[in-house]
Design a protein around this motif. Structure first.
Motif, PDB file in Angstrom:
ATOM      1  N   UNK A   1       4.724  -6.921  -4.821  1.00  0.00           N
ATOM      2  CA  UNK A   1       4.487  -5.246  -4.578  1.00  0.00           C
ATOM      3  C   UNK A   1       2.947  -4.937  -4.676  1.00  0.00           C
ATOM      4  N   UNK A   2       1.671  -5.308  -6.032  1.00  0.00           N
ATOM      5  CA  UNK A   2       0.697  -4.726  -5.931  1.00  0.00           C
ATOM      6  C   UNK A   2       0.273  -5.414  -4.721  1.00  0.00           C
ATOM      7  N   UNK A   3       0.611  -6.612  -4.404  1.00  0.00           N
ATOM      8  CA  UNK A   3      -0.211  -7.146  -3.364  1.00  0.00           C
ATOM      9  C   UNK A   3      -0.321  -6.046  -1.632  1.00  0.00           C
ATOM     10  N   UNK A   4       0.995  -5.604  -1.740  1.00  0.00           N
ATOM     11  CA  UNK A   4       1.463  -4.847  -0.756  1.00  0.00           C
ATOM     12  C   UNK A   4       0.316  -3.474  -0.954  1.00  0.00           C
ATOM     13  N   UNK A   5       0.426  -2.874  -1.943  1.00  0.00           N
ATOM     14  CA  UNK A   5      -0.208  -1.822  -2.474  1.00  0.00           C
ATOM     15  C   UNK A   5      -1.137  -1.646  -2.004  1.00  0.00           C
ATOM     16  N   UNK A   6      -2.372  -2.721  -2.389  1.00  0.00           N
ATOM     17  CA  UNK A   6      -3.562  -3.283  -1.692  1.00  0.00           C
ATOM     18  C   UNK A   6      -3.949  -3.651  -1.120  1.00  0.00           C
ATOM     19  N   UNK A   7      -2.961  -4.273  -0.206  1.00  0.00           N
ATOM     20  CA  UNK A   7      -2.929  -4.497   1.691  1.00  0.00           C
ATOM     21  C   UNK A   7      -3.121  -2.912   2.332  1.00  0.00           C
ATOM     22  N   UNK A   8      -2.060  -2.371   1.984  1.00  0.00           N
ATOM     23  CA  UNK A   8      -1.566  -1.109   2.569  1.00  0.00           C
ATOM     24  C   UNK A   8      -2.910  -0.200   2.335  1.00  0.00           C
ATOM     25  N   UNK A   9      -4.152   0.049   1.661  1.00  0.00           N
ATOM     26  CA  UNK A   9      -5.241   0.771   0.487  1.00  0.00           C
ATOM     27  C   UNK A   9      -5.864   0.572   1.816  1.00  0.00           C
ATOM     28  N   UNK A  10      -6.308  -1.511   2.217  1.00  0.00           N
ATOM     29  CA  UNK A  10      -7.523  -1.969   2.832  1.00  0.00           C
ATOM     30  C   UNK A  10      -6.970  -1.125   4.214  1.00  0.00           C
TER      31      UNK A  10
ATOM     32  N   UNK B   1       7.538  -9.587  13.139  1.00  0.00           N
ATOM     33  CA  UNK B   1       8.630 -10.143  12.501  1.00  0.00           C
ATOM     34  C   UNK B   1       8.566  -9.706  10.393  1.00  0.00           C
ATOM     35  N   UNK B   2       9.097  -8.582  10.635  1.00  0.00           N
ATOM     36  CA  UNK B   2       9.655  -8.310   9.377  1.00  0.00           C
ATOM     37  C   UNK B   2      10.816  -9.200   9.096  1.00  0.00           C
ATOM     38  N   UNK B   3      11.356  -9.895   9.593  1.00  0.00           N
ATOM     39  CA  UNK B   3      12.894 -10.512   9.157  1.00  0.00           C
ATOM     40  C   UNK B   3      12.204 -11.964   8.475  1.00  0.00           C
ATOM     41  N   UNK B   4      10.811 -12.129   9.448  1.00  0.00           N
ATOM     42  CA  UNK B   4      10.374 -14.000   8.644  1.00  0.00           C
ATOM     43  C   UNK B   4       9.979 -13.020   6.656  1.00  0.00           C
ATOM     44  N   UNK B   5       9.987 -11.782   6.188  1.00  0.00           N
ATOM     45  CA  UNK B   5       9.305 -11.477   4.803  1.00  0.00           C
ATOM     46  C   UNK B   5       7.991 -11.717   4.085  1.00  0.00           C
ATOM     47  N   UNK B   6       6.829 -11.751   5.056  1.00  0.00           N
ATOM     48  CA  UNK B   6       5.422 -12.132   5.020  1.00  0.00           C
ATOM     49  C   UNK B   6       4.602 -11.388   3.668  1.00  0.00           C
ATOM     50  N   UNK B   7       4.369 -12.982   2.797  1.00  0.00           N
ATOM     51  CA  UNK B   7       4.355 -12.437   1.509  1.00  0.00           C
ATOM     52  C   UNK B   7       2.583 -12.499   1.359  1.00  0.00           C
ATOM     53  N   UNK B   8       1.895 -10.590   1.040  1.00  0.00           N
ATOM     54  CA  UNK B   8       1.032 -10.812   1.244  1.00  0.00           C
ATOM     55  C   UNK B   8      -0.194 -11.194   0.054  1.00  0.00           C
ATOM     56  N   UNK B   9       0.652 -11.863  -1.635  1.00  0.00           N
ATOM     57  CA  UNK B   9       0.089 -12.072  -2.777  1.00  0.00           C
ATOM     58  C   UNK B   9      -0.945 -13.635  -2.697  1.00  0.00           C
ATOM     59  N   UNK B  10      -2.154 -13.133  -2.697  1.00  0.00           N
ATOM     60  CA  UNK B  10      -2.841 -13.933  -3.136  1.00  0.00           C
ATOM     61  C   UNK B  10      -3.569 -14.615  -1.454  1.00  0.00           C
ATOM     62  N   UNK B  11      -2.926 -12.831  -0.702  1.00  0.00           N
ATOM     63  CA  UNK B  11      -3.647 -13.664   0.509  1.00  0.00           C
ATOM     64  C   UNK B  11      -5.352 -12.249   0.982  1.00  0.00           C
TER      65      UNK B  11
END
Length: 493
Positions: free
Chosen positions: A144-153, A190-200
């Motif tokens: 959740x933290x990774x996704x939120x930071x990605x959204x801000x970027x 490709x939302x069905x693949x559930x991309x993970x932004x962790x450590x991206x």
């Protein structure tokens, strides 16, 4: 902007970020530049780059390396072309490959960031380096933290954008080419693949988006270099838009698929027994979409993983490429790589992982003859690792040399029927591939200088002040420069 003063030197202000003149990737870069400061009586200090007035007489290098093994010594090579593999399936690259496909860009991004020119804190160039080197939060519960930071970027709200000129910001993120927005769109498709932004890695996302947009990794590298005012000359070892997978055959006949499984495997299920290993590896490896991804997501590993590695069941006998169905294939090297072997003066096999960083750049058609018959190469220098890792446990210095020679002398094509001059295999002596072995005084790898000399290879010993946590010496810029000077001067042990 260019200085209009009476000085004979040309000044390029760092904030100007002017694009380098477009050129063939293996052209030699311009002479190195030095940061200088000038103070206007009516303004602040201006940092700029001053072109050297004297011609650079340093040799030109073609450096074969992986992502991190060579980063610490890049500054030793003033005029260099870096050839990097595109087969790394670990780290955040694994998640990009799993969801979007394409070649691995992690090692290339690492080298591009390392070669961004130095700039003082607070300058636009330093802000760009910080952005492109940034990684999103990591950890077991960081999604959740990774996704939120990605959204801000991607929305332009992040503090990482502070100090970056608007034109660069919008090139990377927003309108126009909008590469980070493009990356976001491709993930949503490709939302069905559930991309993970962790450590991206933000740099990985930019490079992956540009590669997908242009359908060219070389074009993506050029864009990255242009945005960062870099003169980096980086060539992917294979020119492709598809996922590239390597496999290793061990001396006991078993096979490991994927760089991560060869070099630093992820933890296996606790219930796995030795008898189950073949079945487990089959379920991991041969997926008709991508042979190394399977159900693996965001494969993480740190530098410490190579110091606490799980031993291989047997040593590696050869490395080869496979397609999505697990069949061996014989890729053609990037033509720019082959032409570079015929135009540079020093070939460097860098320190780093032998079988997953160096060998993937050698196990390709035509590379052996390009190295052996090069009209320009004055020295072919192998930098011996200071200690062995999982891939080379128990190796001596001779084993490193013979692994390179054996790989280059192998045949990389489907075996033809019949005999004849067109089907004859040429075997080159070891000394046509390696002329010098550089090693650190106090290294942990056994070295038999007499046996190495019998192979026609000269030994060059250097001393380094740099030390690892285990007090084993490490290569630094000074000792690397010294080693090349000794090799070109003909010094041997």
């Amino acid at each position: 902007m260019a200085s209009q003063s009476g000085s004979r030197n040309t000044h390029l202000d760092i904030p100007d970020f002017r694009l380098p003149t477009q050129r063939h990737h293996l052209d030699l870069p311009a002479p190195p530049q030095q940061l200088i400061s000038t103070t206007d009586s009516q303004g602040p200090t201006v940092w700029s780059r001053q072109l050297d007035s004297e011609p650079d007489c340093s040799p030109s290098y073609l450096v074969i390396s992986g992502g991190t093994g060579c980063n610490a010594i890049c500054a030793a090579f003033a005029r260099a072309c870096y050839v990097l593999p595109v087969s790394d399936d670990g780290g955040s690259s694994s998640e990009i490959i799993r969801v979007l496909g394409g070649p691995s860009i992690g090692d290339i991004r690492s080298r591009l960031v390392r070669l961004i020119p130095h700039a003082p804190p607070g300058t636009p160039l330093n802000a760009l380096r910080t952005l492109l080197a940034h990684r999103l939060p990591s950890g077991d519960h960081a999604e959740l933290a990774a996704r939120e930071e990605w959204r801000s970027v991607v929305e332009g709200r992040s503090s990482l954008w502070v100090g970056i000129p608007e034109d660069r910001k919008e090139t990377i993120r927003g309108t126009g080419w909008r590469f980070l927005v493009y990356f976001e769109n491709e993930i949503l498709r490709r939302a069905h693949k559930n991309f993970s932004f962790v450590n991206g890695s933000i740099g990985n996302f930019l490079l992956a988006a540009a590669q997908s947009f242009f359908r060219s990794l070389s074009s993506a590298i050029f864009l990255f270099s242009s945005i960062t005012n870099s003169r980096a000359n980086i060539v992917p070892v294979i020119s492709t838009n598809h996922t590239v997978t390597i496999a290793a055959e061990l001396t006991n006949g078993t096979h490991l698929v994927g760089q991560c499984e060869i070099s630093h495997p992820i933890p296996r299920p606790r219930s796995l027994t030795y008898e189950d290993e073949h079945e487990y590896m089959s379920s991991l490896s041969f997926d008709t979409i991508s042979p190394t991804m399977g159900n693996q997501r965001n494969v993480f590993f740190g530098a410490e993983s190579k110091n606490s590695f799980e031993k291989l069941r047997a040593s590696i006998s050869r490395l080869y490429y496979i397609n999505a169905y697990g069949h061996e294939i014989f890729p053609v090297p990037n033509p720019e790589y082959v032409s570079g072997l015929g135009s540079h003066e020093v070939l460097v096999y860098s320190c780093g992982s032998l079988w997953t960083s160096i060998i993937p750049c050698l196990a390709l058609r035509g590379v052996a003859s390009a190295i052996a018959l090069s009209p320009t190469l004055r020295a072919k220098v192998l930098f011996l690792n200071a200690k062995n890792d999982r891939e080379t446990e128990g190796y001596t210095a001779v084993d490193y040399i013979l692994a390179i020679a054996r790989t280059l002398n192998a045949r990389y094509q489907v075996e033809p029927y019949g005999l004849g001059p067109d089907n004859a295999a040429t075997t080159y002596p070891v000394s046509t591939f390696v002329t010098h072995l550089v090693y650190l005084r106090g290294c942990a790898v056994h070295l038999d200088a007499g046996l190495i000399r019998e192979l026609g290879v000269n030994c060059v010993e250097v001393e380094s002040d740099a030390r690892g946590a285990d007090d084993i010496p490490l290569y630094d810029v000074a000792c690397t420069k010294r080693a090349v000077e000794l090799a070109l001067g003909g010094s041997s042990c």
